[in-house]
Design an enzyme around this catalytic site. Structure first.
Site, PDB file in Angstrom:
ATOM      1  N   TYR A   6      -7.092   8.530   0.357  1.00 28.34           N
ATOM      2  CA  TYR A   6      -6.969   6.925  -0.001  1.00 28.34           C
ATOM      3  C   TYR A   6      -8.136   6.189   0.972  1.00 28.34           C
ATOM      4  O   TYR A   6      -8.482   6.387   1.947  1.00 28.34           O
ATOM      5  CB  TYR A   6      -5.560   6.320  -0.028  1.00 28.34           C
ATOM      6  CG  TYR A   6      -5.397   5.717   1.438  1.00 28.34           C
ATOM      7  CD1 TYR A   6      -5.798   4.295   1.493  1.00 28.34           C
ATOM      8  CD2 TYR A   6      -4.699   6.349   2.367  1.00 28.34           C
ATOM      9  CE1 TYR A   6      -5.502   3.569   2.460  1.00 28.34           C
ATOM     10  CE2 TYR A   6      -4.530   5.771   3.519  1.00 28.34           C
ATOM     11  CZ  TYR A   6      -4.873   4.317   3.559  1.00 28.34           C
ATOM     12  OH  TYR A   6      -4.595   3.476   4.778  1.00 28.34           O
ATOM     13  N   ARG A  14       0.740  -1.053  -0.148  1.00 30.70           N
ATOM     14  CA  ARG A  14      -0.050  -0.085   0.068  1.00 30.70           C
ATOM     15  C   ARG A  14       0.911   1.303   0.089  1.00 30.70           C
ATOM     16  O   ARG A  14       0.624   2.312  -0.746  1.00 30.70           O
ATOM     17  CB  ARG A  14      -0.835  -0.046   1.472  1.00 30.70           C
ATOM     18  CG  ARG A  14      -1.842   1.344   1.364  1.00 30.70           C
ATOM     19  CD  ARG A  14      -2.886   1.055   2.661  1.00 30.70           C
ATOM     20  NE  ARG A  14      -2.245   0.965   3.620  1.00 30.70           N
ATOM     21  CZ  ARG A  14      -3.020   1.060   4.829  1.00 30.70           C
ATOM     22  NH1 ARG A  14      -4.180   0.807   4.721  1.00 30.70           N
ATOM     23  NH2 ARG A  14      -2.499   1.252   6.069  1.00 30.70           N
ATOM     24  N   PHE A  33       3.240   2.724   6.234  1.00 28.40           N
ATOM     25  CA  PHE A  33       3.288   3.959   5.603  1.00 28.40           C
ATOM     26  C   PHE A  33       2.470   5.118   6.286  1.00 28.40           C
ATOM     27  O   PHE A  33       2.579   6.115   6.188  1.00 28.40           O
ATOM     28  CB  PHE A  33       3.106   4.011   3.989  1.00 28.40           C
ATOM     29  CG  PHE A  33       2.986   5.173   3.311  1.00 28.40           C
ATOM     30  CD1 PHE A  33       3.957   5.765   2.636  1.00 28.40           C
ATOM     31  CD2 PHE A  33       1.742   5.811   3.097  1.00 28.40           C
ATOM     32  CE1 PHE A  33       3.896   6.825   1.979  1.00 28.40           C
ATOM     33  CE2 PHE A  33       1.633   6.857   2.259  1.00 28.40           C
ATOM     34  CZ  PHE A  33       2.722   7.546   1.697  1.00 28.40           C
ATOM     35  N   ASP A  34       1.319   4.669   6.551  1.00 28.25           N
ATOM     36  CA  ASP A  34       0.144   5.370   7.102  1.00 28.25           C
ATOM     37  C   ASP A  34       0.676   6.427   8.452  1.00 28.25           C
ATOM     38  O   ASP A  34       0.636   7.476   8.596  1.00 28.25           O
ATOM     39  CB  ASP A  34      -1.033   4.661   7.605  1.00 28.25           C
ATOM     40  CG  ASP A  34      -1.748   4.182   6.399  1.00 28.25           C
ATOM     41  OD1 ASP A  34      -1.011   3.562   5.580  1.00 28.25           O
ATOM     42  OD2 ASP A  34      -2.901   4.268   6.156  1.00 28.25           O
ATOM     43  N   THR A  35       1.453   5.297   9.301  1.00 28.17           N
ATOM     44  CA  THR A  35       1.855   5.863  10.432  1.00 28.17           C
ATOM     45  C   THR A  35       3.075   6.692  10.219  1.00 28.17           C
ATOM     46  O   THR A  35       3.090   7.638  11.041  1.00 28.17           O
ATOM     47  CB  THR A  35       2.374   4.647  11.364  1.00 28.17           C
ATOM     48  OG1 THR A  35       1.405   3.793  11.702  1.00 28.17           O
ATOM     49  CG2 THR A  35       3.090   5.159  12.799  1.00 28.17           C
TER      50      THR A  35
END
Length: 461
Positions: free
Chosen positions: A150, A132, A242-244
Protein backbone atom coordinates in the site's frame (compact mmCIF):
# COMPACT_ATOMS: atom_id res chain seq x y z
CA UNK A 1 -10.56 -5.26 -13.49
CA UNK A 2 -8.24 -7.80 -11.98
CA UNK A 3 -9.26 -10.40 -9.45
CA UNK A 4 -7.10 -13.28 -8.36
CA UNK A 5 -6.48 -15.31 -5.25
CA UNK A 6 -3.25 -15.71 -3.36
CA UNK A 7 -1.78 -19.17 -2.88
CA UNK A 8 1.58 -18.45 -1.29
CA UNK A 9 2.63 -21.20 1.06
CA UNK A 10 4.97 -21.56 3.97
CA UNK A 11 7.53 -24.19 4.82
CA UNK A 12 10.49 -24.87 7.05
CA UNK A 13 14.03 -24.29 5.99
CA UNK A 14 16.31 -27.27 5.71
CA UNK A 15 19.61 -27.98 7.50
CA UNK A 16 22.84 -29.68 6.52
CA UNK A 17 23.04 -33.44 6.84
CA UNK A 18 25.04 -34.71 9.83
CA UNK A 19 28.70 -35.33 9.18
CA UNK A 20 30.75 -38.08 10.86
CA UNK A 21 33.23 -36.29 13.18
CA UNK A 22 35.91 -39.03 13.18
CA UNK A 23 37.68 -40.90 10.43
CA UNK A 24 37.35 -44.67 10.04
CA UNK A 25 40.33 -45.41 12.28
CA UNK A 26 39.20 -43.27 15.18
CA UNK A 27 41.87 -40.66 14.59
CA UNK A 28 41.55 -36.90 14.19
CA UNK A 29 39.21 -35.56 11.59
CA UNK A 30 40.41 -34.04 8.36
CA UNK A 31 40.17 -30.26 7.83
CA UNK A 32 37.31 -30.82 5.38
CA UNK A 33 35.46 -32.92 7.97
CA UNK A 34 36.09 -30.34 10.70
CA UNK A 35 34.64 -27.65 8.47
CA UNK A 36 31.57 -29.78 7.73
CA UNK A 37 31.00 -30.40 11.44
CA UNK A 38 31.32 -26.67 12.15
CA UNK A 39 28.82 -25.84 9.42
CA UNK A 40 26.41 -28.46 10.74
CA UNK A 41 26.76 -27.21 14.32
CA UNK A 42 25.97 -23.68 13.18
CA UNK A 43 23.05 -24.70 11.00
CA UNK A 44 21.51 -26.89 13.69
CA UNK A 45 21.13 -23.84 15.92
CA UNK A 46 18.87 -22.19 13.36
CA UNK A 47 15.24 -23.12 13.89
CA UNK A 48 13.80 -20.59 11.49
CA UNK A 49 10.42 -21.02 9.86
CA UNK A 50 11.05 -19.57 6.43
CA UNK A 51 8.60 -18.69 3.69
CA UNK A 52 8.77 -20.32 0.32
CA UNK A 53 9.87 -18.06 -2.48
CA UNK A 54 6.98 -16.79 -4.57
CA UNK A 55 6.80 -18.28 -8.06
CA UNK A 56 6.96 -15.16 -10.20
CA UNK A 57 6.19 -17.17 -13.36
CA UNK A 58 2.92 -18.58 -12.04
CA UNK A 59 -0.50 -17.41 -13.20
CA UNK A 60 -1.11 -15.70 -9.86
CA UNK A 61 -0.45 -11.96 -9.76
CA UNK A 62 2.77 -11.30 -7.87
CA UNK A 63 1.99 -7.85 -6.45
CA UNK A 64 -1.10 -5.76 -5.78
CA UNK A 65 -0.79 -2.12 -4.71
CA UNK A 66 -3.66 -0.67 -2.69
CA UNK A 67 -4.22 3.10 -2.78
CA UNK A 68 -6.68 4.21 -0.05
CA UNK A 69 -8.44 7.43 -1.09
CA UNK A 70 -10.93 9.85 0.39
CA UNK A 71 -12.01 12.89 -1.62
CA UNK A 72 -8.92 12.84 -3.82
CA UNK A 73 -10.54 13.94 -7.10
CA UNK A 74 -7.69 16.37 -7.80
CA UNK A 75 -4.86 13.85 -7.43
CA UNK A 76 -6.18 10.38 -8.11
CA UNK A 77 -5.89 10.34 -11.90
CA UNK A 78 -2.36 11.73 -11.88
CA UNK A 79 -1.37 9.20 -9.22
CA UNK A 80 -2.83 6.13 -10.91
CA UNK A 81 -1.51 6.97 -14.37
CA UNK A 82 1.96 7.80 -13.07
CA UNK A 83 2.05 4.61 -11.00
CA UNK A 84 0.76 2.48 -13.89
CA UNK A 85 3.34 3.86 -16.30
CA UNK A 86 6.15 3.26 -13.82
CA UNK A 87 5.10 -0.34 -13.15
CA UNK A 88 4.79 -1.16 -16.86
CA UNK A 89 8.25 0.23 -17.59
CA UNK A 90 10.24 -0.85 -14.52
CA UNK A 91 8.53 -3.55 -12.44
CA UNK A 92 9.66 -7.05 -13.51
CA UNK A 93 6.68 -9.07 -12.19
CA UNK A 94 2.94 -9.18 -12.76
CA UNK A 95 1.00 -6.53 -10.85
CA UNK A 96 -2.36 -4.93 -10.22
CA UNK A 97 -3.51 -1.69 -8.59
CA UNK A 98 -6.51 -1.47 -6.25
CA UNK A 99 -8.12 1.90 -5.55
CA UNK A 100 -9.89 1.63 -2.17
CA UNK A 101 -12.41 4.44 -1.98
CA UNK A 102 -13.25 5.36 1.62
CA UNK A 103 -16.76 6.80 1.24
CA UNK A 104 -15.66 9.78 -0.85
CA UNK A 105 -18.26 12.51 -1.31
CA UNK A 106 -16.71 14.12 -4.40
CA UNK A 107 -15.94 12.65 -7.83
CA UNK A 108 -13.13 10.36 -6.62
CA UNK A 109 -15.10 7.13 -7.11
CA UNK A 110 -16.35 8.16 -10.55
CA UNK A 111 -12.82 8.95 -11.71
CA UNK A 112 -11.44 5.72 -10.24
CA UNK A 113 -14.08 3.61 -12.01
CA UNK A 114 -13.30 5.33 -15.31
CA UNK A 115 -9.60 4.60 -14.86
CA UNK A 116 -10.41 0.95 -14.11
CA UNK A 117 -12.26 0.69 -17.43
CA UNK A 118 -9.35 2.26 -19.30
CA UNK A 119 -6.46 0.52 -17.55
CA UNK A 120 -6.62 -3.30 -17.41
CA UNK A 121 -4.47 -3.62 -14.30
CA UNK A 122 -6.65 -1.30 -12.16
CA UNK A 123 -9.64 -2.29 -10.05
CA UNK A 124 -11.82 -0.34 -7.61
CA UNK A 125 -13.19 -1.31 -4.18
CA UNK A 126 -15.74 1.01 -2.55
CA UNK A 127 -16.30 1.23 1.21
CA UNK A 128 -19.11 3.04 3.00
CA UNK A 129 -16.82 4.09 5.85
CA UNK A 130 -13.69 6.18 6.16
CA UNK A 131 -10.30 5.04 7.45
CA UNK A 132 -7.09 3.71 5.97
CA UNK A 133 -7.18 0.71 8.28
CA UNK A 134 -10.70 -0.18 7.14
CA UNK A 135 -9.62 0.02 3.50
CA UNK A 136 -6.55 -2.16 3.92
CA UNK A 137 -8.37 -4.70 6.08
CA UNK A 138 -11.09 -5.04 3.44
CA UNK A 139 -8.73 -5.43 0.48
CA UNK A 140 -6.13 -7.59 2.22
CA UNK A 141 -8.72 -9.96 3.69
CA UNK A 142 -9.42 -11.11 0.13
CA UNK A 143 -5.97 -10.72 -1.47
CA UNK A 144 -5.60 -10.56 -5.23
CA UNK A 145 -1.84 -11.19 -5.27
CA UNK A 146 0.94 -12.94 -3.37
CA UNK A 147 2.48 -9.67 -2.14
CA UNK A 148 0.28 -6.83 -0.91
CA UNK A 149 1.58 -3.27 -1.00
CA UNK A 150 0.00 0.00 0.00
CA UNK A 151 1.08 3.56 -0.65
CA UNK A 152 -0.42 7.00 -0.23
CA UNK A 153 -2.16 8.66 -3.15
CA UNK A 154 0.25 11.62 -3.09
CA UNK A 155 3.14 9.29 -4.03
CA UNK A 156 5.43 11.15 -1.64
CA UNK A 157 7.80 8.16 -1.64
CA UNK A 158 10.09 7.76 -4.65
CA UNK A 159 8.84 4.74 -6.62
CA UNK A 160 12.42 3.56 -7.14
CA UNK A 161 12.13 2.02 -3.65
CA UNK A 162 9.25 -0.24 -4.72
CA UNK A 163 11.28 -3.16 -6.02
CA UNK A 164 13.65 -3.20 -2.97
CA UNK A 165 10.51 -3.14 -0.80
CA UNK A 166 8.97 -6.17 -2.49
CA UNK A 167 12.14 -8.23 -3.14
CA UNK A 168 12.64 -9.69 0.39
CA UNK A 169 9.01 -10.84 0.44
CA UNK A 170 9.21 -12.48 -2.98
CA UNK A 171 12.33 -14.44 -1.97
CA UNK A 172 10.82 -15.47 1.38
CA UNK A 173 13.51 -13.71 3.40
CA UNK A 174 11.04 -11.41 5.17
CA UNK A 175 7.34 -11.33 6.03
CA UNK A 176 6.72 -7.59 5.96
CA UNK A 177 8.63 -4.65 4.54
CA UNK A 178 8.38 -0.95 5.31
CA UNK A 179 9.74 2.19 3.78
CA UNK A 180 11.57 4.18 6.44
CA UNK A 181 12.02 7.95 6.45
CA UNK A 182 14.08 7.63 9.63
CA UNK A 183 16.66 5.14 8.36
CA UNK A 184 20.22 6.41 8.15
CA UNK A 185 20.34 6.57 4.34
CA UNK A 186 16.84 7.97 3.83
CA UNK A 187 16.47 11.38 2.20
CA UNK A 188 13.50 13.36 3.46
CA UNK A 189 12.02 16.79 2.83
CA UNK A 190 9.37 17.85 5.37
CA UNK A 191 8.58 20.48 7.96
CA UNK A 192 9.99 20.59 11.48
CA UNK A 193 6.58 19.95 13.09
CA UNK A 194 5.94 16.68 11.28
CA UNK A 195 9.55 15.62 11.75
CA UNK A 196 9.34 16.16 15.51
CA UNK A 197 6.00 14.37 15.89
CA UNK A 198 7.13 11.41 13.77
CA UNK A 199 10.39 10.92 15.65
CA UNK A 200 8.70 11.34 19.03
CA UNK A 201 6.02 8.79 18.19
CA UNK A 202 8.51 6.21 16.99
CA UNK A 203 10.63 6.80 20.10
CA UNK A 204 7.57 6.05 22.24
CA UNK A 205 6.96 2.84 20.29
CA UNK A 206 10.54 1.68 20.75
CA UNK A 207 10.62 2.61 24.44
CA UNK A 208 7.21 1.52 25.67
CA UNK A 209 6.25 -1.25 23.25
CA UNK A 210 9.69 -2.68 22.51
CA UNK A 211 9.37 -2.02 18.78
CA UNK A 212 12.47 -2.43 16.64
CA UNK A 213 11.21 -0.89 13.39
CA UNK A 214 12.15 2.73 12.86
CA UNK A 215 9.16 4.26 11.06
CA UNK A 216 5.61 3.16 11.82
CA UNK A 217 3.65 5.65 9.74
CA UNK A 218 5.39 5.96 6.39
CA UNK A 219 2.74 5.28 3.74
CA UNK A 220 4.84 2.72 1.90
CA UNK A 221 4.55 -0.85 3.18
CA UNK A 222 4.26 -4.44 1.97
CA UNK A 223 3.19 -7.78 3.44
CA UNK A 224 2.98 -11.32 2.13
CA UNK A 225 -0.62 -12.38 1.53
CA UNK A 226 -0.20 -15.62 3.46
CA UNK A 227 0.94 -13.64 6.50
CA UNK A 228 -1.75 -10.99 6.09
CA UNK A 229 -4.47 -13.65 6.26
CA UNK A 230 -3.25 -14.67 9.70
CA UNK A 231 -2.73 -11.17 11.14
CA UNK A 232 -5.71 -9.23 9.78
CA UNK A 233 -8.32 -10.97 12.01
CA UNK A 234 -6.42 -9.77 15.08
CA UNK A 235 -6.35 -6.10 14.10
CA UNK A 236 -9.07 -3.69 15.09
CA UNK A 237 -8.09 -0.13 14.25
CA UNK A 238 -9.85 1.43 11.28
CA UNK A 239 -7.67 4.49 10.83
CA UNK A 240 -3.98 5.43 10.93
CA UNK A 241 -2.95 3.22 13.85
CA UNK A 242 -3.54 0.14 11.69
CA UNK A 243 0.06 0.36 10.46
CA UNK A 244 1.49 0.33 13.96
CA UNK A 245 -0.91 -2.37 15.06
CA UNK A 246 0.10 -4.87 12.41
CA UNK A 247 3.82 -4.09 12.76
CA UNK A 248 3.83 -4.54 16.54
CA UNK A 249 1.89 -7.79 16.23
CA UNK A 250 4.31 -9.04 13.58
CA UNK A 251 7.34 -8.37 15.77
CA UNK A 252 5.73 -9.84 18.88
CA UNK A 253 5.04 -13.17 17.17
CA UNK A 254 8.53 -13.36 15.69
CA UNK A 255 8.06 -12.29 12.08
CA UNK A 256 10.77 -10.50 10.14
CA UNK A 257 10.27 -6.89 9.08
CA UNK A 258 12.59 -5.55 6.39
CA UNK A 259 13.28 -1.81 6.22
CA UNK A 260 14.06 0.14 3.08
CA UNK A 261 15.46 3.70 3.29
CA UNK A 262 13.33 5.92 1.07
CA UNK A 263 13.45 9.30 -0.60
CA UNK A 264 10.36 11.09 0.67
CA UNK A 265 8.94 14.56 0.02
CA UNK A 266 6.20 15.96 2.21
CA UNK A 267 2.96 16.87 0.48
CA UNK A 268 2.17 20.45 1.61
CA UNK A 269 -1.49 19.99 0.65
CA UNK A 270 -1.98 16.87 2.76
CA UNK A 271 -5.30 16.86 4.61
CA UNK A 272 -4.01 14.68 7.46
CA UNK A 273 -4.48 16.19 10.93
CA UNK A 274 -1.05 15.31 12.32
CA UNK A 275 -1.79 16.18 15.97
CA UNK A 276 -5.11 14.31 16.04
CA UNK A 277 -3.54 11.33 14.30
CA UNK A 278 -0.71 11.23 16.86
CA UNK A 279 -3.23 11.41 19.72
CA UNK A 280 -5.30 8.58 18.25
CA UNK A 281 -2.11 6.55 17.85
CA UNK A 282 -1.27 6.96 21.53
CA UNK A 283 -4.74 5.72 22.43
CA UNK A 284 -4.18 2.82 20.04
CA UNK A 285 -0.97 1.89 21.86
CA UNK A 286 -2.94 1.57 25.09
CA UNK A 287 -5.66 -0.54 23.44
CA UNK A 288 -3.17 -2.82 21.73
CA UNK A 289 -1.12 -3.30 24.89
CA UNK A 290 -4.24 -4.24 26.85
CA UNK A 291 -5.37 -6.69 24.16
CA UNK A 292 -2.01 -8.46 24.15
CA UNK A 293 -1.74 -8.45 27.93
CA UNK A 294 -5.18 -9.95 28.62
CA UNK A 295 -4.87 -12.61 25.92
CA UNK A 296 -7.53 -11.28 23.55
CA UNK A 297 -4.82 -11.37 20.91
CA UNK A 298 -3.27 -14.87 21.24
CA UNK A 299 0.39 -13.90 20.87
CA UNK A 300 1.77 -17.28 21.98
CA UNK A 301 -0.45 -19.27 19.60
CA UNK A 302 0.39 -16.97 16.69
CA UNK A 303 4.09 -17.23 17.53
CA UNK A 304 3.94 -21.02 17.39
CA UNK A 305 2.03 -20.97 14.10
CA UNK A 306 3.78 -18.18 12.22
CA UNK A 307 6.90 -17.13 14.13
CA UNK A 308 10.32 -17.60 12.67
CA UNK A 309 11.62 -19.31 15.78
CA UNK A 310 14.90 -18.41 17.44
CA UNK A 311 18.60 -19.12 17.46
CA UNK A 312 19.85 -21.23 20.34
CA UNK A 313 21.07 -18.96 23.10
CA UNK A 314 19.06 -15.97 21.88
CA UNK A 315 17.62 -13.90 24.73
CA UNK A 316 15.50 -10.81 25.02
CA UNK A 317 17.36 -7.54 24.68
CA UNK A 318 18.78 -6.64 28.09
CA UNK A 319 19.02 -2.89 27.44
CA UNK A 320 15.38 -2.63 26.39
CA UNK A 321 14.27 -4.60 29.44
CA UNK A 322 16.30 -2.37 31.75
CA UNK A 323 14.79 0.80 30.24
CA UNK A 324 11.22 -0.48 30.51
CA UNK A 325 11.82 -1.84 34.02
CA UNK A 326 13.18 1.53 35.13
CA UNK A 327 10.15 3.31 33.71
CA UNK A 328 7.83 0.98 35.64
CA UNK A 329 10.03 1.27 38.73
CA UNK A 330 9.91 5.06 38.67
CA UNK A 331 6.14 5.01 38.53
CA UNK A 332 5.95 2.40 41.30
CA UNK A 333 8.30 4.39 43.52
CA UNK A 334 6.24 7.56 43.17
CA UNK A 335 3.05 5.65 43.93
CA UNK A 336 4.76 3.99 46.91
CA UNK A 337 5.91 7.32 48.39
CA UNK A 338 2.44 8.84 48.02
CA UNK A 339 0.78 5.84 49.65
CA UNK A 340 3.35 5.73 52.46
CA UNK A 341 2.87 9.39 53.33
CA UNK A 342 -0.94 9.05 53.20
CA UNK A 343 -1.00 5.95 55.42
CA UNK A 344 1.80 6.89 57.83
CA UNK A 345 -0.28 9.00 60.22
CA UNK A 346 -3.00 6.34 60.47
CA UNK A 347 -0.95 3.12 60.54
CA UNK A 348 2.49 4.15 61.68
CA UNK A 349 5.67 3.96 59.63
CA UNK A 350 6.16 0.18 59.55
CA UNK A 351 2.59 -0.77 58.66
CA UNK A 352 2.31 2.11 56.20
CA UNK A 353 5.49 0.83 54.55
CA UNK A 354 4.08 -2.71 54.41
CA UNK A 355 0.72 -1.66 52.92
CA UNK A 356 2.22 0.74 50.36
CA UNK A 357 4.84 -1.79 49.30
CA UNK A 358 2.29 -4.60 48.96
CA UNK A 359 -0.11 -2.58 46.82
CA UNK A 360 2.57 -1.28 44.48
CA UNK A 361 4.29 -4.70 44.31
CA UNK A 362 1.17 -6.40 42.93
CA UNK A 363 0.68 -3.69 40.32
CA UNK A 364 4.41 -3.68 39.54
CA UNK A 365 4.49 -7.42 38.85
CA UNK A 366 1.50 -7.20 36.52
CA UNK A 367 2.90 -4.30 34.52
CA UNK A 368 6.42 -5.76 34.28
CA UNK A 369 4.99 -9.11 33.25
CA UNK A 370 3.71 -7.67 29.99
CA UNK A 371 5.49 -4.37 29.49
CA UNK A 372 9.05 -5.34 30.42
CA UNK A 373 9.25 -9.07 29.75
CA UNK A 374 6.59 -9.47 27.06
CA UNK A 375 4.57 -12.23 28.75
CA UNK A 376 1.01 -12.17 27.44
CA UNK A 377 -2.25 -13.92 28.26
CA UNK A 378 -3.39 -15.36 31.57
CA UNK A 379 -1.32 -18.53 31.49
CA UNK A 380 0.77 -18.78 34.70
CA UNK A 381 -0.39 -15.30 35.72
CA UNK A 382 -1.20 -16.46 39.26
CA UNK A 383 2.17 -18.22 39.56
CA UNK A 384 3.95 -15.08 38.46
CA UNK A 385 2.09 -12.99 41.03
CA UNK A 386 2.91 -15.47 43.82
CA UNK A 387 6.57 -15.36 42.83
CA UNK A 388 6.29 -11.58 42.68
CA UNK A 389 5.03 -11.56 46.27
CA UNK A 390 8.08 -13.57 47.32
CA UNK A 391 10.24 -10.96 45.65
CA UNK A 392 8.15 -8.35 47.47
CA UNK A 393 9.08 -10.05 50.73
CA UNK A 394 12.73 -9.39 50.08
CA UNK A 395 12.01 -5.75 49.26
CA UNK A 396 9.94 -5.43 52.42
CA UNK A 397 12.80 -6.86 54.46
CA UNK A 398 15.20 -4.26 53.04
CA UNK A 399 12.85 -1.32 53.58
CA UNK A 400 11.79 -2.49 57.05
CA UNK A 401 15.43 -2.86 57.97
CA UNK A 402 16.08 0.66 56.74
CA UNK A 403 13.23 2.01 58.90
CA UNK A 404 14.44 0.04 61.91
CA UNK A 405 17.92 1.48 61.46
CA UNK A 406 16.57 5.04 61.23
CA UNK A 407 14.52 4.55 64.38
CA UNK A 408 17.48 3.11 66.24
CA UNK A 409 19.27 6.34 65.48
CA UNK A 410 16.21 8.19 66.84
CA UNK A 411 15.31 9.58 63.46
CA UNK A 412 11.53 9.46 63.30
CA UNK A 413 11.01 12.45 61.00
CA UNK A 414 8.97 11.74 57.84
CA UNK A 415 11.63 13.24 55.56
CA UNK A 416 14.42 11.10 57.09
CA UNK A 417 12.24 7.99 56.87
CA UNK A 418 11.32 8.71 53.25
CA UNK A 419 14.99 9.22 52.29
CA UNK A 420 16.00 5.93 53.89
CA UNK A 421 13.14 4.15 52.17
CA UNK A 422 14.06 5.55 48.78
CA UNK A 423 17.64 4.25 49.15
CA UNK A 424 16.39 0.86 50.32
CA UNK A 425 13.93 0.77 47.42
CA UNK A 426 16.74 1.37 44.94
CA UNK A 427 18.55 -1.69 46.28
CA UNK A 428 15.30 -3.67 46.27
CA UNK A 429 14.62 -2.60 42.68
CA UNK A 430 17.95 -3.93 41.46
CA UNK A 431 17.33 -7.22 43.26
CA UNK A 432 13.79 -7.36 41.87
CA UNK A 433 14.97 -6.94 38.28
CA UNK A 434 17.52 -9.71 38.60
CA UNK A 435 14.98 -12.07 40.15
CA UNK A 436 12.31 -11.19 37.60
CA UNK A 437 14.70 -11.77 34.71
CA UNK A 438 16.36 -14.93 35.95
CA UNK A 439 13.60 -16.56 38.00
CA UNK A 440 10.02 -15.29 37.69
CA UNK A 441 9.88 -14.86 33.92
CA UNK A 442 12.85 -17.01 32.91
CA UNK A 443 10.69 -20.07 32.24
CA UNK A 444 8.61 -18.09 29.74
CA UNK A 445 11.73 -17.12 27.82
CA UNK A 446 13.02 -20.66 27.90
CA UNK A 447 9.73 -22.04 26.62
CA UNK A 448 10.11 -20.09 23.38
CA UNK A 449 13.53 -21.55 22.70
CA UNK A 450 13.87 -24.70 20.61
CA UNK A 451 14.65 -27.89 22.45
CA UNK A 452 17.44 -30.26 21.51
CA UNK A 453 14.81 -32.71 20.34
CA UNK A 454 13.42 -30.10 17.96
CA UNK A 455 16.92 -29.46 16.64
CA UNK A 456 17.43 -33.16 16.07
CA UNK A 457 14.10 -33.54 14.32
CA UNK A 458 14.87 -30.67 11.98
CA UNK A 459 18.34 -32.06 11.28
CA UNK A 460 16.89 -35.43 10.28
CA UNK A 461 14.32 -33.67 8.10
Amino acid sequence: MITSTSSATTGRTGTLEPTEPLDGLGGKTSPESDRAVTLHAASSRITDIGRRAIDTDAAETVMDITIPVYNEEKDIETCIRRLGNYLEEHFPYSFSVTVADNASTDQTLVIAERLAREMPHVRVVHLDEKGRGNALRRVWSEPSAAVLVYMDVDLSTDLAALQPLVAPLVTGHSDLAIGSRLARNARVVRGAKREFISRSYNLLLRTFMGAHFSDAQCGFKAIRADVARQLIPHTGDGAWFFDTEILVLAERIGLRVAEVPVDWTDDPDSSVDVVRTATDDLKGMVRLSAAMANGRIPISALREELGRGAIAGQTNNLFGQVVRFCVVGAGSTLAYIVLFLLLRSALGAQWANFAALLITAVANTGVNRFFTFGVTGRNKAMTHHIQGLLVFGLGWALTSGALWGVHQLRGDHAVVETGALVMANLMATLLKFLMFRWWVFRSEAESTRPSEADDAARTVA
